[in-house]
Design a protein around this motif. Sequence first.
Motif, PDB file in Angstrom:
ATOM      1  N   VAL A   1       1.099  -0.858  -0.200  1.00 22.52           N
ATOM      2  CA  VAL A   1       0.492  -0.326   0.327  1.00 22.52           C
ATOM      3  C   VAL A   1       0.866   1.835   0.362  1.00 22.52           C
ATOM      4  N   PRO A   2       0.876   2.087  -1.058  1.00 25.39           N
ATOM      5  CA  PRO A   2       1.495   3.759  -1.009  1.00 25.39           C
ATOM      6  C   PRO A   2       1.279   4.138   0.380  1.00 25.39           C
ATOM      7  N   PRO A   3       2.634   4.745   1.083  1.00 26.37           N
ATOM      8  CA  PRO A   3       2.361   5.419   1.745  1.00 26.37           C
ATOM      9  C   PRO A   3       0.733   6.241   2.266  1.00 26.37           C
ATOM     10  N   VAL A   4       0.630   6.592   0.987  1.00 22.21           N
ATOM     11  CA  VAL A   4      -0.509   8.203   1.353  1.00 22.21           C
ATOM     12  C   VAL A   4      -1.690   7.707   1.360  1.00 22.21           C
ATOM     13  N   VAL A   5      -1.451   6.587   0.167  1.00 18.36           N
ATOM     14  CA  VAL A   5      -3.052   5.344   0.341  1.00 18.36           C
ATOM     15  C   VAL A   5      -3.104   5.488   2.495  1.00 18.36           C
ATOM     16  N   ASN A   6      -2.149   4.738   3.108  1.00 17.26           N
ATOM     17  CA  ASN A   6      -1.958   3.848   3.744  1.00 17.26           C
ATOM     18  C   ASN A   6      -2.164   5.158   5.386  1.00 17.26           C
ATOM     19  N   GLY A   7      -2.304   6.409   4.896  1.00 18.89           N
ATOM     20  CA  GLY A   7      -1.898   7.314   5.681  1.00 18.89           C
ATOM     21  C   GLY A   7      -3.554   7.785   5.529  1.00 18.89           C
ATOM     22  N   MET A   8      -3.894   7.172   4.411  1.00 22.38           N
ATOM     23  CA  MET A   8      -6.102   8.536   4.727  1.00 22.38           C
ATOM     24  C   MET A   8      -6.426   7.044   5.014  1.00 22.38           C
ATOM     25  N   ALA A   9      -6.478   6.166   4.695  1.00 22.34           N
ATOM     26  CA  ALA A   9      -7.074   4.848   5.203  1.00 22.34           C
ATOM     27  C   ALA A   9      -6.950   4.592   7.042  1.00 22.34           C
ATOM     28  N   THR A  10      -5.660   5.257   7.156  1.00 23.88           N
ATOM     29  CA  THR A  10      -5.022   5.000   9.041  1.00 23.88           C
ATOM     30  C   THR A  10      -6.411   5.976   9.339  1.00 23.88           C
ATOM     31  N   ALA A  11      -5.785   6.990   8.821  1.00 27.51           N
ATOM     32  CA  ALA A  11      -7.116   8.688   9.904  1.00 27.51           C
ATOM     33  C   ALA A  11      -8.594   7.997   8.959  1.00 27.51           C
ATOM     34  N   ALA A  12      -8.733   7.132   8.378  1.00 25.88           N
ATOM     35  CA  ALA A  12     -10.604   6.706   8.669  1.00 25.88           C
ATOM     36  C   ALA A  12     -10.535   5.340   9.829  1.00 25.88           C
ATOM     37  N   ASP A  13      -9.396   4.547   9.655  1.00 29.18           N
ATOM     38  CA  ASP A  13      -9.457   3.587  10.759  1.00 29.18           C
ATOM     39  C   ASP A  13      -8.980   4.051  11.754  1.00 29.18           C
ATOM     40  N   TRP A  14      -8.701   5.331  12.470  1.00 31.52           N
ATOM     41  CA  TRP A  14      -8.402   5.839  13.785  1.00 31.52           C
ATOM     42  C   TRP A  14     -10.070   6.723  13.665  1.00 31.52           C
ATOM     43  N   MET A  15     -10.222   7.495  13.497  1.00 31.36           N
ATOM     44  CA  MET A  15     -11.360   8.711  12.997  1.00 31.36           C
ATOM     45  C   MET A  15     -12.430   7.608  13.601  1.00 31.36           C
ATOM     46  N   SER A  16     -13.433   7.225  14.658  1.00 28.50           N
ATOM     47  CA  SER A  16     -14.455   6.310  14.644  1.00 28.50           C
ATOM     48  C   SER A  16     -15.831   7.458  14.793  1.00 28.50           C
ATOM     49  N   ALA A  17     -16.786   6.801  15.580  1.00 27.70           N
ATOM     50  CA  ALA A  17     -18.099   7.540  15.392  1.00 27.70           C
ATOM     51  C   ALA A  17     -17.876   8.261  16.235  1.00 27.70           C
ATOM     52  N   ALA A  18     -16.991   7.798  17.503  1.00 25.90           N
ATOM     53  CA  ALA A  18     -16.769   8.906  19.001  1.00 25.90           C
ATOM     54  C   ALA A  18     -16.015  10.103  18.460  1.00 25.90           C
ATOM     55  N   SER A  19     -14.769  10.197  17.609  1.00 24.29           N
ATOM     56  CA  SER A  19     -14.218  11.184  16.954  1.00 24.29           C
ATOM     57  C   SER A  19     -15.110  12.181  16.025  1.00 24.29           C
ATOM     58  N   PHE A  20     -16.277  11.762  15.415  1.00 23.99           N
ATOM     59  CA  PHE A  20     -17.049  11.619  14.394  1.00 23.99           C
ATOM     60  C   PHE A  20     -18.412  12.550  14.955  1.00 23.99           C
ATOM     61  N   ILE A  21     -19.080  11.821  15.465  1.00 23.25           N
ATOM     62  CA  ILE A  21     -20.089  12.228  17.017  1.00 23.25           C
ATOM     63  C   ILE A  21     -19.804  12.654  17.647  1.00 23.25           C
ATOM     64  N   SER A  22     -18.964  12.479  19.046  1.00 24.08           N
ATOM     65  CA  SER A  22     -19.220  12.576  19.965  1.00 24.08           C
ATOM     66  C   SER A  22     -18.482  13.750  20.338  1.00 24.08           C
ATOM     67  N   MET A  23     -17.085  13.982  19.825  1.00 23.44           N
ATOM     68  CA  MET A  23     -16.286  14.678  20.502  1.00 23.44           C
ATOM     69  C   MET A  23     -16.249  16.057  20.193  1.00 23.44           C
ATOM     70  N   ALA A  24     -16.600  16.689  19.443  1.00 22.58           N
ATOM     71  CA  ALA A  24     -16.850  18.486  19.743  1.00 22.58           C
ATOM     72  C   ALA A  24     -18.470  18.229  19.979  1.00 22.58           C
ATOM     73  N   GLY A  25     -18.971  17.564  20.464  1.00 23.17           N
ATOM     74  CA  GLY A  25     -19.841  17.927  21.349  1.00 23.17           C
ATOM     75  C   GLY A  25     -19.471  17.868  22.703  1.00 23.17           C
TER      76      GLY A  25
END
Lengths: 89, 557
Positions: free
Chosen positions: B40-64
């Motif tokens: 997997v190329p590094p940029v692609v893996n970086g993007m996949a890692t970001a999605a992997d890492w940012m969960s429902a908690a990051s997206f829905i709950s964190m700002a709240g």
Amino acid sequence: MKRDQARRAYWSQNLRYLAGLLLVWFAVSFGAGILLVEELDQLRVFGFKLGFWFAQQGAIYAFVVLILVYVVLMNRLDRRYSRDEEDPA
Amino acid sequence: MSAQGWTFLIVGLSFSLYIAIAIGSRASSTGEFYVAGGRVPPVVNGMATAADWMSAASFISMAGAISFMGRDGSVYLMGWTGGYVLLALLLAPYLRKFGKYTVPDFIGDRYYSQLARLVAVVCAVFVSFTYVAGQMRGVGIVFSRFLGVGVEAGVGVGMAIVFFYAVLGGMKGITYTQVAQYCVLIFAYLVPAIFISLMMTGNPVPQLGFGGSLLDGSGHLLDRLDGLSEQLGFAAYTSGGKSTIDVLFITAALMVGTAGLPHVIVRFYTVPKVSAARSSAGWALLFIALLYTTAPAVAAFARTNLLSTISGAEYAKVPGWFKNWEATGLIRFEDKNGDGLIQYVGPNASVANELTIDRDIMVLANPEIAELPGWVIGLVAAGGLAAALSTAAGLLLVISTSIAHDLVRRGLRADMTERGELNVARLSAAVAVLVAGYFGIRPPGFVAEVVAFAFGLAAASFFPAIILGIFTKRMNKQGAISGMIVGLCFTAAYIVYFKFINPALNTPAHWWFGVSPEGIGTVGMLLNFAVASLVAAFTPAPPADVQEMVENIREPG
């Protein structure tokens, strides 16, 4: 023998980079964002209290820059190391 | 088109995209199933890692959560990003050089011990299950609120999608769907944030609008927010409520826990070489920072909006979104003094508070509160689903790899063929999907409580064992195993005591040194380091071949 020396030099340079970068890592997050936050809040920059800005914005930008610097330094070190290793002298 | 029509359309389109990608990237070998063949190329893996890492908690709950915690919310912001510096500098390159598939692989080989491998497998599976239950729940909430279908049906659809690409495609399928999911979720997060920043401060960049002046002429946003908060009896937004020591320990536990989470670490095995692992961590953090620097701005905008529009408003005249969310039970109003006005006030006010607001709606209801068009609402729903599904898939893969590879192949049946191992991996992924779905529909009451667990345990077990395994040649199996066990037991006991056995005592006065259960993983980690070093000093050094292996992973290339 030559190879062992190059290996050791590579590793100790790597550790020096790590120590420097982690020091900055600690300073921007635990330092500016937590331990010194009240003091820095006395200063205002672009509408932010400075300590608050570090805690919610600045530390994150600094983290990105730190990894970038690390990548550049290590790529350079890798190149130097592979040259040392091949160098017969 | 109605907001619900838009939501069906956008969610439907995004799901078809994920399925199309899954069909295009089926895994045919265990290498492809576990680590996408390591190509997997590094940029692609970086993007996949970001999605992997940012969960429902990051997206829905964190700002709240931040918008209710003010400056204290920075524990999440710094904690969940600072860990990537540790990951990039101290773990990822070396684990990539080691080159096997999993964290238990490293622990087992480096400490030449099946017991160490087993401890690592148990931790990995436990941490991942804890986490995945929360994701499935997030899927259910989004479905029931935005699409008007039951939580059960919503979780069912989510399971079917994840089943499809995780079971067939393994890491290869997951990686490329995660790239698509990252694009969906970041777009869905930024669009409403930019709209709201423009509306409130006239600046299209939320990170700058955050410090800017309000368009209505009432001065700097943050000053106005501090003023409103204090006037209504809350603490000033930019001041902290937690003690400095607690903030310090929680931030450290989240950072170290992030660096020790198996589903994040394993992503760095998928890139072609060591230098790619380093740059990939940089890309990952950059993609994560895009959301993480926007979140505190969204939090401040939403809080200002809420305080200035709802507090003191007449209940009979509240906007539509208020009633919508009241129907879901996430907003509750009780007119205690019977004056028909909404008294939304803090603990320092002289009147009683009449409004209870669930933190999650700060992101989900934000487009409605700001009166944005219907397609933005649909986008937010699709983004929340992308965040939950991408994380769930990554976790399920860790569970199936741990079982098929670490437990069955390396532990029980070394003679298994690759084909057999692949089948076991698929089967365990399938079972894991079903179990996760069950937890999503019938969440055990402790789901919210156990997040502290996942990070605390990862911090107290994996992180020190891996670091010591790389940076000291002298660390042996006796030291590592006793360190992991002491760190784990201490952290688990502290959390279980305050969260489950005696929740009444869960106050700063009773905590050790003022450290809350959320931050205790840091103490567990320090204990692990101390015990491991002490035990290793009195027991024999590891065998020569293991020391040679350590030399080898330190070398580049």
